[in-house]
Design a protein around this motif. Structure first.
Motif, PDB file in Angstrom:
ATOM      1  N   VAL A  58       0.823  -1.210   0.000  1.00  0.00           N
ATOM      2  CA  VAL A  58       0.000   0.000   0.000  1.00  0.00           C
ATOM      3  C   VAL A  58       0.859   1.263   0.000  1.00  0.00           C
ATOM      4  O   VAL A  58       0.522   2.252  -0.646  1.00  0.00           O
ATOM      5  CB  VAL A  58      -0.978  -0.013   1.196  1.00  0.00           C
ATOM      6  N   LYS A  59       1.977   1.222   0.695  1.00  0.00           N
ATOM      7  CA  LYS A  59       2.872   2.375   0.723  1.00  0.00           C
ATOM      8  C   LYS A  59       3.346   2.714  -0.699  1.00  0.00           C
ATOM      9  O   LYS A  59       3.374   3.884  -1.100  1.00  0.00           O
ATOM     10  CB  LYS A  59       4.065   2.080   1.630  1.00  0.00           C
ATOM     11  N   ILE A  60       3.692   1.693  -1.454  1.00  0.00           N
ATOM     12  CA  ILE A  60       4.145   1.903  -2.835  1.00  0.00           C
ATOM     13  C   ILE A  60       2.992   2.357  -3.721  1.00  0.00           C
ATOM     14  O   ILE A  60       3.164   3.222  -4.581  1.00  0.00           O
ATOM     15  CB  ILE A  60       4.807   0.624  -3.396  1.00  0.00           C
ATOM     16  N   LEU A  61       1.795   1.799  -3.501  1.00  0.00           N
ATOM     17  CA  LEU A  61       0.629   2.237  -4.273  1.00  0.00           C
ATOM     18  C   LEU A  61       0.378   3.729  -4.068  1.00  0.00           C
ATOM     19  O   LEU A  61       0.119   4.464  -5.027  1.00  0.00           O
ATOM     20  CB  LEU A  61      -0.620   1.455  -3.867  1.00  0.00           C
ATOM     21  N   ARG A  62       0.477   4.180  -2.830  1.00  0.00           N
ATOM     22  CA  ARG A  62       0.277   5.606  -2.541  1.00  0.00           C
ATOM     23  C   ARG A  62       1.343   6.457  -3.240  1.00  0.00           C
ATOM     24  O   ARG A  62       1.062   7.533  -3.753  1.00  0.00           O
ATOM     25  CB  ARG A  62       0.309   5.858  -1.033  1.00  0.00           C
ATOM     26  N   GLN A  63       2.566   5.940  -3.267  1.00  0.00           N
ATOM     27  CA  GLN A  63       3.652   6.661  -3.929  1.00  0.00           C
ATOM     28  C   GLN A  63       3.398   6.734  -5.437  1.00  0.00           C
ATOM     29  O   GLN A  63       3.603   7.783  -6.053  1.00  0.00           O
ATOM     30  CB  GLN A  63       4.980   5.972  -3.644  1.00  0.00           C
ATOM     31  N   VAL A  64       2.930   5.646  -6.030  1.00  0.00           N
ATOM     32  CA  VAL A  64       2.628   5.637  -7.463  1.00  0.00           C
ATOM     33  C   VAL A  64       1.525   6.648  -7.766  1.00  0.00           C
ATOM     34  O   VAL A  64       1.610   7.413  -8.742  1.00  0.00           O
ATOM     35  CB  VAL A  64       2.221   4.221  -7.927  1.00  0.00           C
ATOM     36  N   ILE A  65       0.509   6.702  -6.928  1.00  0.00           N
ATOM     37  CA  ILE A  65      -0.589   7.648  -7.137  1.00  0.00           C
ATOM     38  C   ILE A  65      -0.073   9.081  -7.049  1.00  0.00           C
ATOM     39  O   ILE A  65      -0.422   9.934  -7.872  1.00  0.00           O
ATOM     40  CB  ILE A  65      -1.722   7.390  -6.121  1.00  0.00           C
ATOM     41  N   ARG A  66       0.783   9.355  -6.066  1.00  0.00           N
ATOM     42  CA  ARG A  66       1.358  10.688  -5.911  1.00  0.00           C
ATOM     43  C   ARG A  66       2.189  11.067  -7.132  1.00  0.00           C
ATOM     44  O   ARG A  66       2.083  12.182  -7.658  1.00  0.00           O
ATOM     45  CB  ARG A  66       2.214  10.755  -4.641  1.00  0.00           C
ATOM     46  N   ILE A  67       2.981  10.128  -7.630  1.00  0.00           N
ATOM     47  CA  ILE A  67       3.828  10.378  -8.798  1.00  0.00           C
ATOM     48  C   ILE A  67       2.982  10.632 -10.042  1.00  0.00           C
ATOM     49  O   ILE A  67       3.270  11.517 -10.836  1.00  0.00           O
ATOM     50  CB  ILE A  67       4.808   9.207  -9.012  1.00  0.00           C
ATOM     51  N   ARG A  68       1.924   9.849 -10.205  1.00  0.00           N
ATOM     52  CA  ARG A  68       1.071  10.013 -11.388  1.00  0.00           C
ATOM     53  C   ARG A  68       0.363  11.357 -11.421  1.00  0.00           C
ATOM     54  O   ARG A  68      -0.008  11.844 -12.487  1.00  0.00           O
ATOM     55  CB  ARG A  68       0.046   8.888 -11.459  1.00  0.00           C
ATOM     56  N   LYS A  69       0.195  11.995 -10.271  1.00  0.00           N
ATOM     57  CA  LYS A  69      -0.440  13.313 -10.211  1.00  0.00           C
ATOM     58  C   LYS A  69       0.505  14.418 -10.665  1.00  0.00           C
ATOM     59  O   LYS A  69       0.072  15.502 -11.032  1.00  0.00           O
ATOM     60  CB  LYS A  69      -0.889  13.629  -8.780  1.00  0.00           C
ATOM     61  N   MET A  70       1.810  14.136 -10.636  1.00  0.00           N
ATOM     62  CA  MET A  70       2.816  15.152 -10.968  1.00  0.00           C
ATOM     63  C   MET A  70       2.894  15.401 -12.463  1.00  0.00           C
ATOM     64  O   MET A  70       2.661  14.513 -13.268  1.00  0.00           O
ATOM     65  CB  MET A  70       4.205  14.691 -10.519  1.00  0.00           C
ATOM     66  N   ASP A  71       3.305  16.606 -12.778  1.00  0.00           N
ATOM     67  CA  ASP A  71       3.654  16.963 -14.141  1.00  0.00           C
ATOM     68  C   ASP A  71       4.922  16.190 -14.513  1.00  0.00           C
ATOM     69  O   ASP A  71       5.794  15.995 -13.665  1.00  0.00           O
ATOM     70  CB  ASP A  71       3.904  18.475 -14.186  1.00  0.00           C
ATOM     71  N   ARG A  72       5.032  15.740 -15.752  1.00  0.00           N
ATOM     72  CA  ARG A  72       6.179  14.941 -16.175  1.00  0.00           C
ATOM     73  C   ARG A  72       7.503  15.666 -15.921  1.00  0.00           C
ATOM     74  O   ARG A  72       8.454  15.080 -15.420  1.00  0.00           O
ATOM     75  CB  ARG A  72       6.062  14.554 -17.648  1.00  0.00           C
ATOM     76  N   ALA A  73       7.568  16.947 -16.244  1.00  0.00           N
ATOM     77  CA  ALA A  73       8.811  17.707 -16.056  1.00  0.00           C
ATOM     78  C   ALA A  73       9.168  17.803 -14.573  1.00  0.00           C
ATOM     79  O   ALA A  73      10.337  17.663 -14.199  1.00  0.00           O
ATOM     80  CB  ALA A  73       8.672  19.100 -16.659  1.00  0.00           C
ATOM     81  N   GLU A  74       8.169  18.017 -13.725  1.00  0.00           N
ATOM     82  CA  GLU A  74       8.419  18.092 -12.287  1.00  0.00           C
ATOM     83  C   GLU A  74       8.937  16.751 -11.762  1.00  0.00           C
ATOM     84  O   GLU A  74       9.868  16.702 -10.967  1.00  0.00           O
ATOM     85  CB  GLU A  74       7.121  18.458 -11.559  1.00  0.00           C
ATOM     86  N   ARG A  75       8.340  15.678 -12.243  1.00  0.00           N
ATOM     87  CA  ARG A  75       8.770  14.345 -11.811  1.00  0.00           C
ATOM     88  C   ARG A  75      10.208  14.079 -12.248  1.00  0.00           C
ATOM     89  O   ARG A  75      11.014  13.589 -11.467  1.00  0.00           O
ATOM     90  CB  ARG A  75       7.834  13.279 -12.384  1.00  0.00           C
ATOM     91  N   GLN A  76      10.549  14.427 -13.485  1.00  0.00           N
ATOM     92  CA  GLN A  76      11.908  14.209 -13.977  1.00  0.00           C
ATOM     93  C   GLN A  76      12.912  15.040 -13.188  1.00  0.00           C
ATOM     94  O   GLN A  76      14.008  14.568 -12.872  1.00  0.00           O
ATOM     95  CB  GLN A  76      11.982  14.534 -15.467  1.00  0.00           C
ATOM     96  N   GLU A  77      12.530  16.264 -12.835  1.00  0.00           N
ATOM     97  CA  GLU A  77      13.418  17.117 -12.052  1.00  0.00           C
ATOM     98  C   GLU A  77      13.662  16.504 -10.666  1.00  0.00           C
ATOM     99  O   GLU A  77      14.803  16.448 -10.202  1.00  0.00           O
ATOM    100  CB  GLU A  77      12.813  18.508 -11.900  1.00  0.00           C
ATOM    101  N   GLN A  78      12.612  16.024 -10.028  1.00  0.00           N
ATOM    102  CA  GLN A  78      12.764  15.409  -8.718  1.00  0.00           C
ATOM    103  C   GLN A  78      13.610  14.144  -8.789  1.00  0.00           C
ATOM    104  O   GLN A  78      14.441  13.901  -7.914  1.00  0.00           O
ATOM    105  CB  GLN A  78      11.396  15.094  -8.100  1.00  0.00           C
ATOM    106  N   GLU A  79      13.418  13.355  -9.835  1.00  0.00           N
ATOM    107  CA  GLU A  79      14.215  12.141  -9.998  1.00  0.00           C
ATOM    108  C   GLU A  79      15.688  12.482 -10.193  1.00  0.00           C
ATOM    109  O   GLU A  79      16.572  11.813  -9.647  1.00  0.00           O
ATOM    110  CB  GLU A  79      13.694  11.309 -11.163  1.00  0.00           C
TER     111      GLU A  79
END
Length: 91
Positions: A58-79
């Motif tokens: 469930v912890k990972i599911l919540r993380q996936v949901i949070r990531i999917r809400k992000m803008d692609r550019a924001e996610r790439q920057e955080q990564e």
């Protein structure tokens, strides 16, 4: 100025004036939405419990949901920043 004070008087009276009814309407709408929100939160909790019952983390599911809400550019920057920090730590 007279219009503003007249509205304040109507609100202050609270004796069924238009402003009091409008205020009551707002309060009741928010209360109904709060009830709906509580029901939805319970539904979400049940979905996570079902997923957990089938072996999903469930912890990972919540993380996936949070990531999917992000803008692609924001996610790439955080990564990229995460990779930089991990690299600095020798990880």
């Amino acid at each position: 100025m007279a219009d503003g004070s007249a509205n304040m008087e109507t609100m202050a009276e609270g004796s069924g004036g238009v402003a009091a009814e409008r205020l009551r309407s707002f309060i009741e709408r928010v209360e109904r939405l709060e009830e709906d929100k509580a029901a939805i939160m319970e539904d979400i909790k049940e979905v996570f419990a079902e997923a957990k019952g089938e072996g999903y983390d469930v912890k990972i599911l919540r993380q996936v949901i949070r990531i999917r809400k992000m803008d692609r550019a924001e996610r790439q920057e955080q990564e990229a920043i995460l990779d930089l920090y991990l690299s600095a730590l020798g990880e």
